[in-house]
Scaffold this motif. Structure first.
Motif, mmCIF file in Angstrom:
data_model
loop_
_atom_site.group_PDB
_atom_site.id
_atom_site.type_symbol
_atom_site.label_atom_id
_atom_site.label_comp_id
_atom_site.label_asym_id
_atom_site.label_seq_id
_atom_site.Cartn_x
_atom_site.Cartn_y
_atom_site.Cartn_z
ATOM 1 N N ASN A 362 -27.032 115.879 -88.676
ATOM 2 C CA ASN A 362 -27.801 115.916 -87.436
ATOM 3 C C ASN A 362 -29.247 115.482 -87.670
ATOM 4 O OD1 ASN A 362 -28.307 116.880 -84.571
ATOM 5 N ND2 ASN A 362 -29.658 118.252 -85.686
ATOM 6 N N ASN A 363 -29.846 115.965 -88.742
ATOM 7 C CA ASN A 363 -31.224 115.569 -89.060
ATOM 8 C C ASN A 363 -31.315 114.074 -89.333
ATOM 9 O OD1 ASN A 363 -32.043 118.254 -88.807
ATOM 10 N ND2 ASN A 363 -31.759 118.686 -90.979
ATOM 11 N N ASP A 364 -30.330 113.540 -90.022
ATOM 12 C CA ASP A 364 -30.335 112.102 -90.323
ATOM 13 C C ASP A 364 -30.178 111.281 -89.046
ATOM 14 O OD1 ASP A 364 -30.575 112.780 -92.968
ATOM 15 O OD2 ASP A 364 -28.453 112.512 -93.433
ATOM 16 N N LEU A 365 -29.291 111.723 -88.160
ATOM 17 C CA LEU A 365 -29.092 110.982 -86.918
ATOM 18 C C LEU A 365 -30.329 111.070 -86.031
ATOM 19 C CD1 LEU A 365 -27.123 109.366 -85.156
ATOM 20 C CD2 LEU A 365 -26.330 111.534 -84.194
ATOM 21 N N LEU A 366 -30.960 112.230 -85.989
ATOM 22 C CA LEU A 366 -32.174 112.383 -85.188
ATOM 23 C C LEU A 366 -33.275 111.461 -85.708
ATOM 24 C CD1 LEU A 366 -33.576 115.622 -83.720
ATOM 25 C CD2 LEU A 366 -35.108 114.176 -85.025
ATOM 26 N N ALA A 367 -33.432 111.413 -87.034
ATOM 27 C CA ALA A 367 -34.438 110.520 -87.616
ATOM 28 C C ALA A 367 -34.106 109.061 -87.343
ATOM 29 C CB ALA A 367 -34.542 110.776 -89.121
ATOM 30 N N LEU A 368 -32.819 108.744 -87.367
ATOM 31 C CA LEU A 368 -32.390 107.371 -87.109
ATOM 32 C C LEU A 368 -32.732 106.954 -85.681
ATOM 33 C CD1 LEU A 368 -30.740 104.823 -87.877
ATOM 34 C CD2 LEU A 368 -28.720 106.031 -87.080
ATOM 35 N N VAL A 369 -32.430 107.805 -84.720
ATOM 36 C CA VAL A 369 -32.731 107.484 -83.320
ATOM 37 C C VAL A 369 -34.244 107.456 -83.082
ATOM 38 C CG1 VAL A 369 -32.434 108.261 -80.938
ATOM 39 C CG2 VAL A 369 -30.544 108.439 -82.555
ATOM 40 N N ARG A 370 -34.961 108.347 -83.730
ATOM 41 C CA ARG A 370 -36.411 108.393 -83.547
ATOM 42 C C ARG A 370 -37.088 107.120 -84.055
ATOM 43 N NH1 ARG A 370 -38.009 112.762 -86.852
ATOM 44 N NH2 ARG A 370 -38.115 111.212 -88.509
ATOM 45 N N ASP A 371 -36.581 106.596 -85.161
ATOM 46 C CA ASP A 371 -37.226 105.440 -85.785
ATOM 47 C C ASP A 371 -36.645 104.105 -85.351
ATOM 48 O OD1 ASP A 371 -38.697 107.317 -87.159
ATOM 49 O OD2 ASP A 371 -37.365 107.309 -88.914
ATOM 50 N N THR A 372 -35.539 104.120 -84.616
ATOM 51 C CA THR A 372 -34.903 102.851 -84.266
ATOM 52 C C THR A 372 -35.715 102.099 -83.216
ATOM 53 O OG1 THR A 372 -32.845 101.831 -83.540
ATOM 54 C CG2 THR A 372 -33.501 103.839 -82.422
ATOM 55 N N THR A 373 -35.617 100.800 -83.275
ATOM 56 C CA THR A 373 -36.245 99.947 -82.268
ATOM 57 C C THR A 373 -35.221 99.422 -81.269
ATOM 58 O OG1 THR A 373 -36.007 98.041 -83.745
ATOM 59 C CG2 THR A 373 -38.102 99.266 -83.826
ATOM 60 N N GLY A 374 -33.974 99.737 -81.501
ATOM 61 C CA GLY A 374 -32.921 99.299 -80.591
ATOM 62 C C GLY A 374 -32.869 100.148 -79.343
ATOM 63 N N SER A 375 -32.173 99.665 -78.355
ATOM 64 C CA SER A 375 -32.038 100.383 -77.089
ATOM 65 C C SER A 375 -30.767 101.233 -77.097
ATOM 66 C CB SER A 375 -31.990 99.398 -75.917
ATOM 67 O OG SER A 375 -30.875 98.538 -76.048
ATOM 68 N N PHE A 376 -30.833 102.347 -76.411
ATOM 69 C CA PHE A 376 -29.672 103.225 -76.298
ATOM 70 C C PHE A 376 -29.747 103.957 -74.967
ATOM 71 C CE2 PHE A 376 -33.028 105.379 -78.574
ATOM 72 C CZ PHE A 376 -33.134 106.595 -77.936
ATOM 73 N N GLN A 377 -28.605 104.445 -74.519
ATOM 74 C CA GLN A 377 -28.508 105.106 -73.230
ATOM 75 C C GLN A 377 -28.969 106.557 -73.331
ATOM 76 O OE1 GLN A 377 -27.716 103.775 -70.289
ATOM 77 N NE2 GLN A 377 -27.467 101.748 -71.221
ATOM 78 N N LEU A 378 -29.953 106.903 -72.509
ATOM 79 C CA LEU A 378 -30.443 108.280 -72.508
ATOM 80 C C LEU A 378 -29.498 109.221 -71.766
ATOM 81 C CD1 LEU A 378 -34.298 108.151 -71.899
ATOM 82 C CD2 LEU A 378 -33.113 109.170 -73.835
ATOM 83 N N GLY A 379 -28.881 108.710 -70.700
ATOM 84 C CA GLY A 379 -28.071 109.575 -69.851
ATOM 85 C C GLY A 379 -26.946 110.263 -70.584
#
Length: 812
Positions: A362-379
């Motif tokens: 979970n920590n790794d995925l959170l860091a990945l999403v936080r640092d990514t420049t790609g787009s993802f769906q918030l909903g």
């Protein structure tokens, strides 16, 4: 072991039996050799009648001798290039023998087909279409020995055909699975030999088509039979070891089946499946092309499995995919919601090992999403997080979900604005969580939402957008307190103090004061014709405001987090001639300018609770205003709740918060000394003789003795408004009018409640008398000591509503 040896020996003998003329001459005398009967062969009956009889004989030896005759016959026909006769022999063996009702005929037919294949040798590949179907048909035979001979026949045909057999691989594999799962040990041993032979042929060949095999693999991998599972794991491992075959490309087709094998009761199957999954994980980690979608769906499903090993292996796979070197994790962006849901499920797992791996993932995925420049769906992400907050009671899961929301608010503040209205009720509900850590982290998220801008307010200034968001959160919290009074009592102080730490204490108190005033001015959207219900709602609303003010005031007097706000309030009534010096010597630059404004905002709201209003004046050193309030207390019904508040305030006067006030009692020659002394004496007169009374009386007596010891004359305590009020930076007169107006609202609400209560009381009570505007109830009981100290309003000598409140929430 003996059965296995027999099966191996029988199959080997069938394959390695000499094919020479000398071997044919060794047949018994009652069997006519092919050379002796060559003249009798006709197109109608390619097999001599004697051979046919011996082929269906009960004796195994006779059937074998007949098979040797067939082998010699096929060789002769092959040399003569008589394909029609060969086809006729195969047809007779298939139709007349393999489909016979007599099991001995079926055995003989299978041996004869094997002999035909051996006789054809390399040309056997030309007749596989007619040789294999009857043999494969017999793999389903009800008699074990027939199935064994089918396995033996298939072995011999495959051995002479070699790579050509791969064109019929699916049909052969289906027959092999039946034989492999057979209940007879001889059949199983024969199937093992056949399996090894087919594996050798596949390994040596280059014409194996995995695409054609996959549908069969998908069908059988769902079976729970341990023997079939063992066969499939062996084949998957074998195909993965062949350099020319990339099983990674077909991994989604059988990955779920491998995971299901991890829960098999057979230890060997579990170990084989775990080993295969480990190998595939290593290959996926270094593969440049991976189809993440189907794999993620399988892993998410397995994370919800009831089996421990399935969940542990699945969450381990997800951890590796997050750190995939070639995708950088961006390939998982479309599937973040699914992955997060699986991780959240495992975070609350009862197994410590699974829980630790899930938390790290979970920590790794959170860091990945936080640092990514790609787009993802918030909903989809927020929907997953909301479901976890609503459905889970586990502290770890809620903490993880709140960290995610906090990160998303920080990363994509503008995009999160459209989801705040849906998210806010869920966060407010989480404030009732019994765990303090969850509540504190939830408040951190709410604070971040408060500081966000409302982008839908087009044309508004940035400050207005931020103010609207701030008000939205504070109004939601106040509405929550109004709906759940127990939460206000248990967690109210913690929530407000944390908000003051995360946000600015002055801003929180000013906005809450404005919200409470608005809450009082706009009594709600309820419009009912029932006067009784309307009066009850109004009384409840005023009671809530009073309770809320009392809570805010107690925090203001005791919490260290609000020391700056107390310093600001201390400048509210600084005399004009001393304001400049005070602002530079005692508090930071600019605080003195905020004092009057802050005091005025709080005072308008604090008027809903008289004792809180008086304590606010003491903090702000507005002693003249405090004395004016004390005089107005004679017009207020003194209830048990009010007396309890006075008792609490007297105890707080001995705390370090009011040390400046106690020291000011020594300034007997100052202008504010007389109003301060009168205010405290007025407070003393309100409370009955108790520990609080004696404590305050002793301190005031000490001050009076100080005057005598110094030889100073007693000050002249005049009634009416002190001239010092006009010298302050605030208009004290308007503040007093506000207090009178609010107290009038409470008086009106009480009178309306009295009328409603009287109307409800009349039809059912007979022990009630009415004399003008006076009403007496026999059921009303007030403590004698409190009654002696209570002062009643001249307009209401009898107070049927003055029963008091243990929580001190009723102001009459």
């Amino acid at each position: 072991s003996q059965s296995g040896s027999m099966a191996s020996s029988s199959v080997t003998n069938s394959v390695s039996r000499p094919q020479t003329a000398h071997a044919i001459q060794s047949t018994p005398s009652n069997v006519t050799s092919f050379s002796q009967q060559q003249h009798s062969i006709s197109t109608e009956s390619p097999l001599p009648p004697m051979v046919q009889r011996l082929l269906g004989d009960r004796s195994n030896e006779k059937r074998k001798n007949a098979a040797l005759e067939i082998e010699a016959l096929i060789k002769s026909l092959q040399e003569a290039n008589n394909t029609d006769m060969i086809t006729s022999v195969i047809a007779i063996l298939s139709k007349d023998f393999c489909t016979s009702m007599n099991s001995n005929y079926r055995k003989g037919g299978l041996i004869g087909l094997a002999a035909t294949g051996i006789g054809l040798m390399q040309n056997c590949v030309l007749y596989l279409d007619t040789l294999l179907p009857p043999v494969l048909h017999c793999t389903d035979d009800p008699e074990a020995r027939v199935r064994y001979y089918a396995c033996e026949s298939l072995f011999n045909i495959a051995k002479v055909s070699r790579h050509a057999i791969l064109e019929h691989f699916n049909a052969i594999f289906e027959g092999l699975t039946k034989l492999y799962a057979d209940v007879d040990m001889d059949v199983k041993n024969g199937a093992n030999l056949l399996d090894r032979l087919i594996k050798d042929i596949v390994t040596e060949g280059e014409a194996f088509h995995v695409e054609q095999f996959l549908p069969l693999l998908q069908n059988y991998i769902r079976r729970s039979n341990p023997y079939i599972r063992q066969l499939l794991v062996g084949w998957i491992t074998l195909l993965d070891s062949i350099p020319d075959i990339s099983m990674i490309d077909y991994l989604p087709d059988f990955l779920d089946g491998l995971f299901n094998m991890l829960s098999d009761s057979n230890r060997e199957i579990r170990q084989a499946a775990d080993s295969a999954l480990s190998d595939f994980l290593r290959e996926v980690s270094v593969s440049t092309v991976v189809e993440f979608g189907p794999i993620v769906a399988i892993l998410v499903s397995q994370c919800h499995s009831k089996e421990r090993l399935n969940r542990l292996t699945a969450i381990t796979w997800l951890a590796e995919l997050i750190h995939h070197p070639y995708s950088g994790g961006d390939a998982l962006l479309p599937f973040h919601a699914q992955v997060l849901g699986a991780i959240m499920y495992c975070i609350s797992d009862l197994e410590v090992e699974i829980r630790l791996v899930a938390e790290k993932t979970n920590n790794d995925l959170l860091a990945l999403v936080r640092d990514t420049t790609g787009s993802f769906q918030l909903g989809t992400l927020l929907e997953t997080l909301s479901n976890e907050l609503l459905s889970k009671e586990d502290v770890r899961t809620k903490m993880a979900a709140l960290r995610w929301i906090n990160m998303l608010m920080e990363k994509r503040t503008n995009d999160m604005a459209e989801h705040v209205e849906k998210l806010l009720p869920i966060l407010l509900r989480t404030l009732s969580d019994p765990n303090d850590d969850v509540v504190l982290l939830n408040l951190q998220v709410l604070s971040r939402i408060s500081l966000a801008h409302r982008e839908e307010m087009e044309g508004a200034k940035e400050s207005e957008k931020e103010e609207a968001q701030f008000q939205l959160v504070l109004h939601a919290i106040l509405n929550l307190f109004a709906a759940d009074r127990n939460l206000l009592e248990i967690r109210g102080s913690l929530i407000i103090r944390k908000l003051c730490v995360l946000l600015n204490a002055k801003s929180v108190y000013i906005r809450m004061a404005d919200a409470l005033c608005h809450y009082q001015v706009n009594p709600g959207e309820i419009s009912l014709d029932d006067d009784a219900y309307t009066a009850e709602v109004e009384a409840d609303r005023l009671e809530f405001i009073s309770t809320m003010v009392q809570t805010l005031n107690l925090i203001l007097l005791t919490a260290s987090e609000l020391s700056d706000l107390r310093s600001i309030l201390a400048t509210a009534f600084v005399r004009k001639e001393h304001s400049s010096q005070f602002s530079t010597s005692r508090v930071r630059q600019g605080i003195a300018k905020d004092g009057p404004k802050v005091f005025s905002k709080l005072f308008r709201c604090w008027c809903h609770n008289p004792i809180s209003t008086f304590s606010l004046c003491l903090i702000a050193q507005a002693y003249e205003l405090g004395y004016e309030l004390i005089q107005r207390f004679s017009e207020i019904d003194v209830t048990v709740g009010l007396l309890m508040q006075v008792d609490t305030l007297v105890q707080l006067l001995e705390s370090p918060i009011f040390v400046h006030m106690r020291l000011q009692l020594l300034n007997v020659d100052s202008q504010h000394h007389a109003p301060l002394l009168k205010s405290l004496y007025g407070l003393l007169m309100l409370i009955p003789q108790s520990d609080a009374f004696r404590s305050l009386n002793d301190r005031l007596t000490t001050v009076c003795n100080l005057r005598e010891n110094l030889g100073m004359s007693q000050p002249v305590l005049t009634d009416g408004q002190s001239p010092l009020i006009s010298k302050t930076l605030l208009n004290a007169g308007s503040l007093l009018k506000r207090f009178d107006f609010v107290m009038g609202q409470y008086q009106t609400a009480k009178e309306e409640a009295d009328k409603v209560e009287l109307l409800d009381y009349l039809p059912t009570k007979t022990n009630m008398t009415m004399n003008g505007d006076k009403t007496t109830k026999e059921t009303l009981h007030i403590d004698n000591q409190v009654a002696q100290q209570s002062r009643h309003s001249p307009s209401s000598p009898h107070n049927p509503f003055g029963k008091g409140s243990e929580s001190g929430n009723e102001i009459n």
